[in-house]
Design an enzyme around this catalytic site. Structure first.
Site, PDB file in Angstrom:
ATOM      1  N   LYS A  83      41.419   9.636 -10.798  1.00 20.41           N
ATOM      2  CA  LYS A  83      41.384  10.988 -11.388  1.00 20.41           C
ATOM      3  C   LYS A  83      42.610  11.755 -10.906  1.00 20.41           C
ATOM      4  O   LYS A  83      42.835  11.888  -9.696  1.00 20.41           O
ATOM      5  CB  LYS A  83      40.090  11.680 -10.931  1.00 20.41           C
ATOM      6  CG  LYS A  83      39.606  12.749 -11.861  1.00 20.41           C
ATOM      7  CD  LYS A  83      38.208  13.156 -11.443  1.00 20.41           C
ATOM      8  CE  LYS A  83      37.706  14.300 -12.258  1.00 20.41           C
ATOM      9  NZ  LYS A  83      36.467  14.842 -11.709  1.00 20.41           N
TER      10      LYS A  83
HETATM   11  C1  E4P Z   1      35.011  16.915 -13.945  1.00 20.29           C
HETATM   12  O1  E4P Z   1      35.197  15.724 -13.804  1.00 20.29           O
HETATM   13  C2  E4P Z   1      34.682  17.855 -12.863  1.00 20.29           C
HETATM   14  O2  E4P Z   1      34.187  17.113 -11.763  1.00 20.29           O
HETATM   15  C3  E4P Z   1      33.608  18.832 -13.210  1.00 20.29           C
HETATM   16  O3  E4P Z   1      33.042  18.598 -14.467  1.00 20.29           O
HETATM   17  C4  E4P Z   1      33.921  20.246 -12.877  1.00 20.29           C
HETATM   18  O4  E4P Z   1      32.820  21.046 -13.205  1.00 20.29           O
HETATM   19  P1  E4P Z   1      32.620  22.533 -12.653  1.00 20.29           P
HETATM   20  O5  E4P Z   1      33.467  23.448 -13.451  1.00 20.29           O
HETATM   21  O6  E4P Z   1      31.155  22.788 -12.856  1.00 20.29           O
HETATM   22  O7  E4P Z   1      33.013  22.501 -11.191  1.00 20.29           O
END
Ligand code: E4P
Length: 216
Positions: A83
């Site tokens: 990621k």
């Molecule tokens: C995506 O991969 C992120 O981990 C995640 O969806 C972020 O979500 P949030 O805005 O609820 O922190």
């Protein structure tokens, strides 16, 4: 539409897996911090317990650091997806890793052109954050619609992975728009199965069954 869980909590991931609907996992540094455990412990356990793709995020913000970290993260297992945040060095790292056949999930996407560049760089997944856009009064789902359309116009193979999901409506809309994947917090996964008429209907069936005893 594939369903990933957005969590680093082993119990949540196990429960979602037991539901039989889990296709993969996404983590991020905030989710890992919430567990109070080390990244190494958490990453190893998740990668081993899930057959599908598991996104592990780099912390470096420069190209060389990202590539070095990606090489380390890949050692956790064959199902690891790297990621990488959508900054300039992240885009370069995405191109290098993708050219080597390593799957990259570009995270922190907030615009259609970020998504198009990620696809051109060869990302396996693009993660547009719908909830965080809604939070600042922009339409998160409109971004999904636009990206799905752009990817379809040019036949990009990058999968649209809807992230920052806050509620079941985000998922209904994602499926309607043709997103490939949604990554969902455990609380929302459970909400997907809830309907008051299901509960009321079941209570009524069980109450009526007492009147006509049934074997088996
Ligand atoms: C995506 O991969 C992120 O981990 C995640 O969806 C972020 O979500 P949030 O805005 O609820 O922190």
């Amino acid at each position: 539409m594939k369903l990933f869980i957005d969590s680093a909590d082993i119990r949540e991931i196990q429960e979602a897996k037991d539901m039989g609907v889990l296709d993969g996992v996404t983590t991020n540094p905030s989710l890992v911090a919430k567990t109070g455990r080390t990244f190494e412990e958490v990453a190893q356990e998740i990668v081993e317990m899930v057959d599908g793709p598991v996104s592990l995020e780099v912390l470096a913000t420069d190209y060389d650091g990202m590539i070095r970290e990606a090489e380390e993260l890949m050692k956790y297992g064959d199902n690891v997806v790297i990621k990488i945040p959508l900054i300039l060095d992240g885009l370069k790292a995405t191109k290098t890793l993708s050219d080597q056949g390593i799957k990259v999930n570009n995270t922190l996407c907030f615009s259609p052109m970020q998504a198009m560049l990620a696809a051109k760089a060869g990302a396996a997944y693009i993660s547009p954050f719908v909830g965080r856009l809604d939070d600042i009064s922009q339409d998160g789902m409109e971004l999904i619609d636009t990206i799905v359309q752009i990817y379809s116009n040019y036949m990009f193979e990058t999968e649209v992975l809807v992230a920052s999901v806050r509620n079941p409506i985000h998922l209904v809309e994602s499926a309607r728009m043709g997103a490939d994947v949604a990554t969902v917090p455990f609380g929302v996964i459970k909400q997907l199965m809830k309907h008051p008429l299901t509960d009321i209907g079941l209570q009524k069936f069980l109450a009526d069954a007492k009147k006509t005893p049934q074997k088996g």
